[in-house]
Design a protein around this motif. Structure first.
Motif, short mmCIF file in Angstrom:
data_model
loop_
_atom_site.label_atom_id
_atom_site.label_comp_id
_atom_site.label_asym_id
_atom_site.label_seq_id
_atom_site.Cartn_x
_atom_site.Cartn_y
_atom_site.Cartn_z
N ASP A 129 108.56 22.18 -9.29
CA ASP A 129 107.94 22.72 -8.09
C ASP A 129 108.61 24.06 -7.79
OD1 ASP A 129 106.69 22.72 -5.45
OD2 ASP A 129 108.68 22.24 -4.69
N PHE A 130 108.06 24.87 -6.91
CA PHE A 130 108.68 26.16 -6.62
C PHE A 130 109.35 26.22 -5.25
CE2 PHE A 130 108.81 30.70 -5.47
CZ PHE A 130 109.57 31.15 -6.54
N ASP A 131 108.54 26.21 -4.17
CA ASP A 131 109.10 26.39 -2.83
C ASP A 131 110.05 25.25 -2.46
OD1 ASP A 131 107.73 28.81 -1.86
OD2 ASP A 131 105.93 27.60 -2.14
N MET A 132 111.24 25.61 -2.12
CA MET A 132 112.27 24.66 -1.67
C MET A 132 112.76 23.74 -2.80
SD MET A 132 111.00 23.91 2.20
CE MET A 132 109.25 24.14 2.08
N THR A 176 109.02 30.40 2.31
CA THR A 176 108.19 29.92 1.20
C THR A 176 107.30 31.08 0.77
OG1 THR A 176 106.46 29.25 2.73
CG2 THR A 176 108.12 27.58 2.19
N HIS A 191 104.13 31.38 0.99
CA HIS A 191 103.20 31.70 2.08
C HIS A 191 103.90 32.53 3.16
CE1 HIS A 191 100.55 28.38 0.58
NE2 HIS A 191 99.61 29.20 1.02
N ASN A 192 105.11 32.15 3.48
CA ASN A 192 105.82 32.84 4.57
C ASN A 192 106.31 34.24 4.18
OD1 ASN A 192 105.25 30.72 6.21
ND2 ASN A 192 107.25 29.74 6.01
N MET A 227 101.97 26.02 10.90
CA MET A 227 103.20 25.51 10.28
C MET A 227 103.86 24.47 11.20
SD MET A 227 105.38 26.59 7.68
CE MET A 227 107.05 26.26 7.28
N GLU A 284 103.67 16.89 6.95
CA GLU A 284 103.93 16.88 5.51
C GLU A 284 105.17 16.05 5.18
OE1 GLU A 284 104.83 20.73 3.74
OE2 GLU A 284 105.14 19.83 1.79
N TRP A 309 95.32 22.28 6.56
CA TRP A 309 96.36 23.31 6.73
C TRP A 309 96.14 24.45 5.74
CZ3 TRP A 309 102.30 22.34 5.49
CH2 TRP A 309 103.03 23.48 5.86
N TRP A 310 96.08 24.12 4.47
CA TRP A 310 95.95 25.15 3.43
C TRP A 310 94.64 25.94 3.61
CZ3 TRP A 310 100.08 22.20 2.38
CH2 TRP A 310 101.04 22.67 1.49
N VAL A 337 94.97 28.39 6.55
CA VAL A 337 95.86 29.50 6.24
C VAL A 337 95.18 30.47 5.26
CG1 VAL A 337 98.01 30.11 5.04
CG2 VAL A 337 98.02 28.32 6.78
N SER A 361 103.09 24.91 -8.39
CA SER A 361 103.32 25.21 -6.98
C SER A 361 102.06 25.22 -6.12
CB SER A 361 104.01 26.58 -6.87
OG SER A 361 104.02 27.01 -5.53
N ALA A 362 102.18 24.64 -4.96
CA ALA A 362 101.11 24.70 -3.97
C ALA A 362 101.24 25.97 -3.13
CB ALA A 362 101.16 23.47 -3.07
N GLY A 363 102.17 26.81 -3.49
CA GLY A 363 102.35 28.09 -2.81
C GLY A 363 101.34 29.11 -3.34
N LYS A 373 98.76 17.35 -6.60
CA LYS A 373 99.25 17.95 -7.85
C LYS A 373 98.82 17.13 -9.07
CE LYS A 373 102.88 20.88 -6.01
NZ LYS A 373 104.27 21.35 -6.11
P1 TMP Z 1 105.39 24.23 -3.31
O1 TMP Z 1 104.40 23.31 -3.96
O2 TMP Z 1 105.74 25.41 -4.19
O3 TMP Z 1 106.59 23.53 -2.79
O4 TMP Z 1 104.65 24.92 -2.03
C1 TMP Z 1 104.22 24.17 -0.95
C2 TMP Z 1 105.02 24.39 0.28
O5 TMP Z 1 104.51 25.50 1.02
C3 TMP Z 1 104.92 23.20 1.19
O6 TMP Z 1 106.15 22.52 1.27
C4 TMP Z 1 104.54 23.76 2.54
C5 TMP Z 1 104.67 25.24 2.40
N1 TMP Z 1 103.69 26.01 3.18
C6 TMP Z 1 104.19 27.00 4.02
O7 TMP Z 1 105.39 27.19 4.11
N2 TMP Z 1 103.31 27.74 4.76
C7 TMP Z 1 101.96 27.55 4.69
O8 TMP Z 1 101.20 28.25 5.38
C8 TMP Z 1 101.46 26.53 3.80
C9 TMP Z 1 99.99 26.29 3.70
C10 TMP Z 1 102.37 25.80 3.06
#
Ligand code: TMP
Ligand code: MG
Length: 297
Positions: free
Chosen positions: A49-52, A66, A68-69, A89, A96, A113-114, A117, A164-166, A213
């Protein structure tokens, strides 16, 4: 023999003895690492995964953005959009990570949410040529030890699939600016679709959020030829949804899952220990994955 092996691995992977490391079955973890070591780097793939997960959760007490941020920059979006994204958020992120709600309950809310945004971002007419500057100005940060992680995988020609869902375009820019976008890196994510003048007009393909995913993994499996014939998987994530990222691997042999538990630690500890093979509690480094990879490659 097993006893000697246990002794060996304890001395060889001291990182697994850190108090931030939780394991439901240490014996199984050790046996899996041993099996992966015997099979060698040629049979290994890493799915992360990517974010966090590859990026830090926090730094000096401040949350790291992240993908998105990272877009929250006046070069790209206006104040009103920032405000609306923050409100979303604040509404949806607690859902989440809520340990008391089921994935089924969360699914439609994540889509909501997605979708909201992405609609907001499209209204902002974001310019492709401004993304790189926004990443430069952001406080985006990969985990300590990221360079060893990316470089070692590249040197050993082990494919790394970042799932990644980012936002894919932002993710690519982060790893490019950190000089680790090596040829073994493959990415599945939400990519921006720009019109001929370079202005955001849509997002490409099927939306990826935290809890779908599995569908993405299955639909992309065929096009990722470099990953085929590698039955051993090291999987890294920070969400329970990340556990399905390896569902597209055909005939897997050994899968070792590592979960970063960054937030809501007490509430989610039990759930994470029951779901991931290794849980890293508030660990902002790549030390454990690096130690394991050092053993296999
Ligand atoms: P990931 O799959 O790379 O972890 O990315 C998804 C993360 O992105 C998820 O934990 C929530 C975050 N996110 C934001 O920080 N801001 C947003 O606007 C959205 C839609 C998701
Ligand atoms: Mg994540």
């Amino acid at each position: 023999v097993l006893a000697i092996w246990h002794q060996l691995i304890k001395t060889e992977i001291p990182e697994l003895s850190k108090c931030s490391v939780l394991m439901r079955e240490r014996g199984r973890v050790e046996e899996t690492i041993y099996a992966m070591q015997r099979a060698g780097a040629g049979n290994l793939q890493v799915i992360s995964d990517f974010d966090m997960t590859l990026t830090r959760f926090a730094h000096n007490g401040k949350r790291v953005p992240t993908t998105h941020n990272i877009l929250d920059n006046r070069l790209l979006i206006n104040e009103d959009c920032t405000k609306k994204m923050r409100e979303l958020m604040n509404t949806y992120y607690p859902i989440e990570i809520d340990a008391s709600r089921s994935v089924e309950e969360k699914l439609p809310l994540m889509v909501e949410w997605w979708t909201k945004v992405h609609e907001l971002l499209i209204q902002q007419r974001i310019r492709k040529d401004m993304l790189s500057q926004a990443v430069k100005e952001s406080s985006a940060m990969l985990r300590d030890g990221y360079k060893v992680f990316f470089d070692r995988l590249a040197e050993n020609q082990v494919p790394l699939l970042i799932f990644s869902a980012g936002v894919g375009d932002v993710l690519e820019e982060v790893i490019r600016q950190n000089r680790v976008f090596h040829p073994n890196v493959h990415i599945i994510s939400n990519y921006m679709d720009f019109d001929h003048t370079g202005i955001l007009q849509a997002f490409k393909g099927q939306l990826i959020h935290t809890f779908n995913k599995r569908e993405g993994a299955l639909s992309h499996a065929a096009c990722l030829r470099e990953l085929q014939g590698r039955p051993n998987v090291l999987l890294l994530g920070d969400s329970l949804g990340d556990l399905t990222m390896a569902d597209g691997v055909s005939e897997p042999q050994n899968i070792l899952t590592i979960g970063f538990l960054n937030d809501q630690v007490e509430e989610r500890k039990e759930l994470y220990v029951n779901s991931f093979d290794i849980v890293l509690v508030k660990d902002e480094t790549m030390d454990v994955p690096n130690a394991i990879l050092g053993h296999i490659t």
